[in-house]
Design a protein around this motif. Sequence first.
Motif, PDB file in Angstrom:
ATOM      1  N   MET A 189     -71.813  19.251 -22.351  1.00 32.95           N
ATOM      2  CA  MET A 189     -72.448  20.418 -22.962  1.00 32.95           C
ATOM      3  C   MET A 189     -72.790  20.204 -24.438  1.00 32.95           C
ATOM      4  O   MET A 189     -73.911  20.507 -24.874  1.00 32.95           O
ATOM      5  CB  MET A 189     -71.542  21.637 -22.806  1.00 32.95           C
ATOM      6  CG  MET A 189     -72.311  22.930 -22.783  1.00 32.95           C
ATOM      7  SD  MET A 189     -71.195  24.307 -22.847  1.00 32.95           S
ATOM      8  CE  MET A 189     -71.327  24.970 -21.226  1.00 32.95           C
ATOM      9  N   ALA A 190     -71.839  19.674 -25.194  1.00 26.67           N
ATOM     10  CA  ALA A 190     -72.064  19.471 -26.624  1.00 26.67           C
ATOM     11  C   ALA A 190     -73.280  18.584 -26.869  1.00 26.67           C
ATOM     12  O   ALA A 190     -74.137  18.884 -27.710  1.00 26.67           O
ATOM     13  CB  ALA A 190     -70.826  18.867 -27.268  1.00 26.67           C
ATOM     14  N   LYS A 191     -73.361  17.510 -26.096  1.00 27.76           N
ATOM     15  CA  LYS A 191     -74.482  16.581 -26.247  1.00 27.76           C
ATOM     16  C   LYS A 191     -75.809  17.289 -26.007  1.00 27.76           C
ATOM     17  O   LYS A 191     -76.777  17.121 -26.759  1.00 27.76           O
ATOM     18  CB  LYS A 191     -74.337  15.460 -25.206  1.00 27.76           C
ATOM     19  CG  LYS A 191     -73.813  14.152 -25.751  1.00 27.76           C
ATOM     20  CD  LYS A 191     -74.300  13.066 -24.826  1.00 27.76           C
ATOM     21  CE  LYS A 191     -73.264  12.107 -24.385  1.00 27.76           C
ATOM     22  NZ  LYS A 191     -73.639  11.276 -23.259  1.00 27.76           N
ATOM     23  N   ILE A 192     -75.815  18.055 -24.899  1.00 25.92           N
ATOM     24  CA  ILE A 192     -77.058  18.748 -24.537  1.00 25.92           C
ATOM     25  C   ILE A 192     -77.452  19.753 -25.634  1.00 25.92           C
ATOM     26  O   ILE A 192     -78.598  19.775 -26.099  1.00 25.92           O
ATOM     27  CB  ILE A 192     -76.910  19.495 -23.191  1.00 25.92           C
ATOM     28  CG1 ILE A 192     -76.668  18.481 -22.068  1.00 25.92           C
ATOM     29  CG2 ILE A 192     -78.155  20.321 -22.890  1.00 25.92           C
ATOM     30  CD1 ILE A 192     -76.294  19.102 -20.744  1.00 25.92           C
ATOM     31  N   ILE A 193     -76.459  20.539 -26.064  1.00 23.97           N
ATOM     32  CA  ILE A 193     -76.758  21.537 -27.088  1.00 23.97           C
ATOM     33  C   ILE A 193     -77.253  20.867 -28.369  1.00 23.97           C
ATOM     34  O   ILE A 193     -78.234  21.295 -28.979  1.00 23.97           O
ATOM     35  CB  ILE A 193     -75.519  22.426 -27.359  1.00 23.97           C
ATOM     36  CG1 ILE A 193     -75.291  23.332 -26.151  1.00 23.97           C
ATOM     37  CG2 ILE A 193     -75.718  23.275 -28.613  1.00 23.97           C
ATOM     38  CD1 ILE A 193     -74.018  24.143 -26.209  1.00 23.97           C
ATOM     39  N   PHE A 194     -76.615  19.762 -28.738  1.00 27.10           N
ATOM     40  CA  PHE A 194     -77.050  19.038 -29.937  1.00 27.10           C
ATOM     41  C   PHE A 194     -78.484  18.553 -29.790  1.00 27.10           C
ATOM     42  O   PHE A 194     -79.285  18.637 -30.715  1.00 27.10           O
ATOM     43  CB  PHE A 194     -76.094  17.872 -30.215  1.00 27.10           C
ATOM     44  CG  PHE A 194     -75.556  17.923 -31.611  1.00 27.10           C
ATOM     45  CD1 PHE A 194     -76.126  17.183 -32.637  1.00 27.10           C
ATOM     46  CD2 PHE A 194     -74.467  18.746 -31.906  1.00 27.10           C
ATOM     47  CE1 PHE A 194     -75.646  17.256 -33.920  1.00 27.10           C
ATOM     48  CE2 PHE A 194     -73.983  18.820 -33.199  1.00 27.10           C
ATOM     49  CZ  PHE A 194     -74.560  18.095 -34.204  1.00 27.10           C
ATOM     50  N   TRP A 195     -78.811  18.070 -28.610  1.00 25.68           N
ATOM     51  CA  TRP A 195     -80.184  17.581 -28.397  1.00 25.68           C
ATOM     52  C   TRP A 195     -81.166  18.739 -28.529  1.00 25.68           C
ATOM     53  O   TRP A 195     -82.196  18.641 -29.183  1.00 25.68           O
ATOM     54  CB  TRP A 195     -80.321  16.941 -27.005  1.00 25.68           C
ATOM     55  CG  TRP A 195     -81.646  16.244 -26.889  1.00 25.68           C
ATOM     56  CD1 TRP A 195     -81.913  14.952 -27.210  1.00 25.68           C
ATOM     57  CD2 TRP A 195     -82.898  16.834 -26.507  1.00 25.68           C
ATOM     58  NE1 TRP A 195     -83.233  14.681 -27.049  1.00 25.68           N
ATOM     59  CE2 TRP A 195     -83.878  15.827 -26.617  1.00 25.68           C
ATOM     60  CE3 TRP A 195     -83.288  18.096 -26.099  1.00 25.68           C
ATOM     61  CZ2 TRP A 195     -85.207  16.040 -26.311  1.00 25.68           C
ATOM     62  CZ3 TRP A 195     -84.627  18.317 -25.797  1.00 25.68           C
ATOM     63  CH2 TRP A 195     -85.576  17.284 -25.903  1.00 25.68           C
ATOM     64  N   ILE A 196     -80.793  19.851 -27.877  1.00 20.85           N
ATOM     65  CA  ILE A 196     -81.711  20.993 -27.888  1.00 20.85           C
ATOM     66  C   ILE A 196     -81.923  21.504 -29.314  1.00 20.85           C
ATOM     67  O   ILE A 196     -83.025  21.904 -29.686  1.00 20.85           O
ATOM     68  CB  ILE A 196     -81.186  22.126 -26.962  1.00 20.85           C
ATOM     69  CG1 ILE A 196     -81.344  21.686 -25.503  1.00 20.85           C
ATOM     70  CG2 ILE A 196     -81.942  23.432 -27.195  1.00 20.85           C
ATOM     71  CD1 ILE A 196     -80.732  22.639 -24.510  1.00 20.85           C
TER      72      ILE A 196
END
Lengths: 347, 424
Positions: A189-196
């Motif tokens: 989740m953290a990775k995805i949110i950071f990307w977004i």
Amino acid sequence: MATGTKTLRYIFILLLILILIIIVAASIGAAKVSLKDTSLIIASFIPGVNNFINVEDLNPLDIVIISQIRLPRIFLSIFVGIALAGAGVIFQGLFRNPMADPFVIGVSAGAAFGATIGLVFITGVGLLGISTTTIFALLGALATTFLVYSISSARGKVSVTTLLLSGIALSAMLSAMTSFIMIFRVHNMAKIIFWIMGGLTAASWYKFNIIAPMIVVLMIISGFYMRDLNIISLGDKRAAQLGVQTERVKKILLIMASLIAALAVSVSGIIGFVGLLTPHILRLIVGPDHKILYPTSAVAGGIVLLMSDTLARTILMPREIPVGIITSIVGVPFFLYLLVKSKKQVF
Amino acid sequence: MSRKRKILSVKNLDFSYNSRKVLDNISFNVEKEDFISILGPNGSGKSTLVNLISKVLIGYKGKIEIGGRDIKELNPKDIAKMVAVVPQYTNPGFSFTVAEMVMMGRHPYISRFGTEEKEDFDVVRGAMEKTKILPFANRKFTELSGGEKQRVVVAQALAQDSSILLLDEPTSHLDINFQIEFMNLFLSLNKKENKTIIGIFHDVNLAIQNSKKIMLLKEGRIFNFGSGEDIINRESIRSVFGSDVFIGRNPVTKKLYVSPVFNPGVDRGISSQTANKYLRVHIIGGGGAASPVMNLLHSSGYMVSCGVINTLDTDLDTAQMLGIPYVTEAPFSPISFVSQNKNIEFIKSSDVIILPAVEFGPGNFSNLVSVKEAISSGEKVIVIDEKNIRGRDHTGGKAEKLYRRIIEDGAIVVKSINEVLKHL
């Protein structure tokens, strides 16, 4: 006054500002390098100028930090900014709508969904040294654009309203699907949110060399349609009466702007407000003529994103803030200030 | 000769929109320097025709040729060089300046990779001079008044330097002073710059006063095409627009003048439904007193006649304009026996006789006598007693006496024109 000389004057001023900011941005960071040394190092990479510059007595580590870490990121952020602002001008012109931004027809949601799939399901392998996330983000953006476009041009003519509505609808669905994946892959989740949230941490000359020429070519092609875009803002029918091949021009510009936005998103994630606000700010300064607005907004977009990214990586050193947060927190109040202060009606 | 001067030719033009036929077998030619007005009600296909000629719409059957070339083989820029459209509204998405707006008219002449040349600036300046907008060349289009905006749009069309100007209701949202100003501009462009003008005008009179030819469109077909003198009449207007009009002449220009027939206080739709179309009504005229009731009953659908009226009487004009039968007498002469007998014949063949508030003198006293005879022989008489008979009696009491006898003998007395309908 001829629009050409007016444009050149504005571009010249903007480029001067950009160069100054490049030097400042390259000099600041965890390792301190003086402005003088930074200028010398940058100049040593310019063909022709480098013959007169001797960098042998400078710290070799500084040269590496600036040339291999900071400059690729600086130039990538400039080109992403150029792309976002350029695409923003085109979409605002086509839709005759001040709310339009580069992501208006679903590019961002598509890219986010693609990136999520890349991050979660496909690990490791990249293509030509580019990460799977980037490739999947690009594919997601392009697929969404294509779908939205096909829906809206079902009867031979592109309907702007359908384009906006199907873009919003598809974005909502893709965002929901992205959230759905996140729930089941909490550790990602953290990775995805950071990307977004957007960022340029993974910048490299390699990425730049692939993305920048494509952006430049697409931007230049679109640039030849700015006279048409001016006239299209009078409405499709009036534009046709004035000799514009309305449908053809709309298709070309839609495809170009979507590609430009998709390329930017795939390397940077979703960086909001640059593509929305830069054209507005420039419209207050240079007026609504797209022949001037487009190139000046593009360069200004580069400046805005470079400044934002520099802030993003330096204000909480050694921590980095996603640049999307900076563009919104700093950009929006500035824009609102201009909106209130300016008595000019731009839309 | 005329073949050589032909600039636009439309042959067997058919156009359907969602399987509804909008234009049906339209054929006509336009000669150079013509000034043609297209008239017709909403939905008659006027705008579609303009959109097809300017190639904004495609997908038609038939052939459209401009300057001898089929528009199917021409690209939008070629057409924009030959045909400039002046639309009703222009609403730019951004606040361009006046000069920028006018320069857009040069688009057909500037190549994709090129830029504005000196010639383009010269043409734009000329167009702005002709439309008197040069003083505000640098103002924002969006900040101008409606009339000023429309001048900018005309300048934009002039910048196209085309031989044909297509006007798509260019002035229908403007005040009368602007309508006249623009019509004068179009006329001078037609005369001095040899522009061929084809226009849709909202105002029928504006069109007839100024055009060389009129095209009447009805339900997608050409109803008639020719000079206003030949084709504008009460019947053609009623047929095409479904409205009743007077056709008169402008006293100054001697051109035809169309004026709608208004019937005061009556809902036309309802009255014409309930009217007994075969009821014959004869109205006693004189001094204009009969005109309102003639108009009301005629437009309500009754078969109306009028008599006896003097030749210079307003009531005679009304009867002539409405096209209803009447009995006349020479001006300022007393009613002759011949006229009186004709009038009695009309009275006898009518179902109802109406006596409006006419002024009575020795000359027209016999009209009153005829009415008395009618009521005595049992005919239905309605007296419109709007004004006291004493004030209208110029015969020293004779008319008043007879008038009262008519009422005593059973005439229906009403106080206003509108009440008449209730008694029919």
